[in-house]
Design an enzyme around this catalytic site. Structure first.
Site, PDB file in Angstrom:
ATOM      1  N   ARG A   1     -49.519  41.977  16.658  1.00 59.14           N
ATOM      2  CA  ARG A   1     -48.769  41.080  17.611  1.00 59.14           C
ATOM      3  C   ARG A   1     -49.515  39.704  17.224  1.00 59.14           C
ATOM      4  O   ARG A   1     -50.776  39.891  17.173  1.00 59.14           O
ATOM      5  CB  ARG A   1     -48.801  41.633  18.943  1.00 59.14           C
TER       6      ARG A   1
ATOM      7  N   GLU B   1     -45.794  43.248   9.531  1.00 56.79           N
ATOM      8  CA  GLU B   1     -44.569  43.039  10.813  1.00 56.79           C
ATOM      9  C   GLU B   1     -45.301  42.301  11.539  1.00 56.79           C
ATOM     10  O   GLU B   1     -46.305  42.868  12.149  1.00 56.79           O
ATOM     11  CB  GLU B   1     -44.138  44.023  10.816  1.00 56.79           C
TER      12      GLU B   1
ATOM     13  N   GLU C   1     -59.680  43.491   5.542  1.00 60.57           N
ATOM     14  CA  GLU C   1     -60.955  44.203   4.733  1.00 60.57           C
ATOM     15  C   GLU C   1     -60.640  42.967   3.468  1.00 60.57           C
ATOM     16  O   GLU C   1     -59.270  44.054   2.764  1.00 60.57           O
ATOM     17  CB  GLU C   1     -61.151  45.670   5.127  1.00 60.57           C
TER      18      GLU C   1
ATOM     19  N   ASN D   1     -43.931  37.333  20.937  1.00 63.55           N
ATOM     20  CA  ASN D   1     -43.600  37.787  21.771  1.00 63.55           C
ATOM     21  C   ASN D   1     -42.855  36.775  23.055  1.00 63.55           C
ATOM     22  O   ASN D   1     -43.878  35.553  22.883  1.00 63.55           O
ATOM     23  CB  ASN D   1     -44.325  38.837  22.731  1.00 63.55           C
TER      24      ASN D   1
ATOM     25  N   HIS E   1     -44.556  49.712   6.341  1.00 65.88           N
ATOM     26  CA  HIS E   1     -44.800  48.553   7.256  1.00 65.88           C
ATOM     27  C   HIS E   1     -46.221  48.766   8.205  1.00 65.88           C
ATOM     28  O   HIS E   1     -45.964  49.992   9.376  1.00 65.88           O
ATOM     29  CB  HIS E   1     -44.005  47.610   8.264  1.00 65.88           C
TER      30      HIS E   1
ATOM     31  N   HIS F   1     -58.159  47.643  11.335  1.00 67.74           N
ATOM     32  CA  HIS F   1     -58.597  46.475  10.500  1.00 67.74           C
ATOM     33  C   HIS F   1     -57.698  46.849   9.356  1.00 67.74           C
ATOM     34  O   HIS F   1     -57.459  48.519   9.278  1.00 67.74           O
ATOM     35  CB  HIS F   1     -59.734  46.323   9.427  1.00 67.74           C
TER      36      HIS F   1
END
Length: 131
Positions: free
Chosen positions: A10, A53, A122, A57, A6, A72
């Site tokens: 954030r 993922e 992309e 927060n 993965h 990217h």
């Protein structure tokens, strides 16, 4: 051997990001793990076992500064022009289609689209090394 499983980014708003990745790339929530101060959302689709993922927060209200280190994410699709048109109809504002040639041959056909937090993705035509 190591296996890539993965990549994490954030995000500020879980619902907004889940909706974007679902609409744009057909990803769905594979797992959601809630902790006291953050939540992890794992998104994937049937094309690959690799997951995205999303980390939220809790309590954060200001957007993340992406800085100049982030590059990217990249995905490949069968027909990049069709995907770009689909995203345009969804209001996702994809960039222009770009053809990159090397030594007189097509190297890559692609466009970029940004997620709600400003991360660039992309979208490449499946061709050559981008299968």
């Amino acid at each position: 051997m190591a296996k890539m499983i993965h990549s994490m980014i954030r995000v500020l708003d879980e619902a907004r990001s889940v909706e974007f990745y679902s609409k744009a790339f057909g990803l769905s929530v594979a797992d959601r793990v809630d902790f006291e101060t953050f939540t992890l959302i794992y998104m994937s689709n049937a094309e690959t076992g690799f997951e995205l993922e999303l980390t939220v927060n809790k309590g954060r209200i200001e957007p993340y500064a992406l800085g100049n280190a982030y590059g990217h994410l990249a995905v490949s699709v069968q027909e990049v022009a069709i995907e770009r048109e689909r995203m345009m109809k969804l209001g996702l504002k994809p960039g222009e289609l770009v053809e990159l040639n090397r030594d007189g041959k097509l190297f890559g056909l692609f466009f970029f689209v940004s997620d709600p937090d400003g991360y660039k993705i992309e979208v490449l035509q499946r061709h050559g090394r981008f299968l």
